[in-house]
Design a protein around this motif. Structure first.
Motif: not given
Length: 132
Positions: A34-40, A80-86, A88-92, A94-103
């Motif tokens: 996946i083409q990330a939106n920043e260098d990895i 760390a997974f959430v940082f990566v998912w945020n 990667l197009p198509g995985w963001r 999951l990053g948004r889900c992580a912001r839900l309370p308790g996630m």
């Protein structure tokens, strides 16, 4: 969060993963396509020439998923997974889900549970890979 001076100079995220783990290799391979939106930079911690960041050991890094942000923060596990998912197009989503309370708590708890069964899953993956 720790700082690593070496990571601050290149502006990329350094994702450190266990390349000797068949499960880890497969997941990272999906991310790498996946083409990330920043260098990895994808760093195989199991490589013979790998040098761990100051203050960390190779053994520590092989036990859990870690990364170093462009700012030099060291993240591990679900964070760390959430940082990566945020990034990667198509995985963001999951990053948004992580912001839900308790996630984040739940995701870290699940990740720690996965780490307990990971050795057995690695053996199964190696067994099935040998059968092919």
């Amino acid at each position: 969060m720790n700082k690593d001076a070496d990571s601050q100079s290149n502006g990329s995220t350094k994702v450190m993963f266990d390349g000797a783990c068949p499960l880890c290799r497969r997941e990272i391979a999906i991310y790498q396509k996946i083409q990330a939106n920043e260098d990895i930079a994808w760093v195989d911690v199991s490589a013979c020439d790998f040098q761990p960041p100051v203050g960390m050991t190779k053994a520590q890094l092989l036990k859990r998923f870690h990364l170093i942000t462009p700012d030099g923060d060291i993240l591990s596990g679900a964070e760390a997974f959430v940082f990566v998912w945020n990034r990667l197009p198509g995985w963001r989503w999951l990053g948004r889900c992580a912001r839900l309370p308790g996630m984040m708590f739940l995701m870290e708890w699940l990740y720690r549970g996965f780490l307990v069964v990971r050795p057995g899953l690695q053996q199964l993956a190696r067994f099935f890979a040998a059968k092919q």
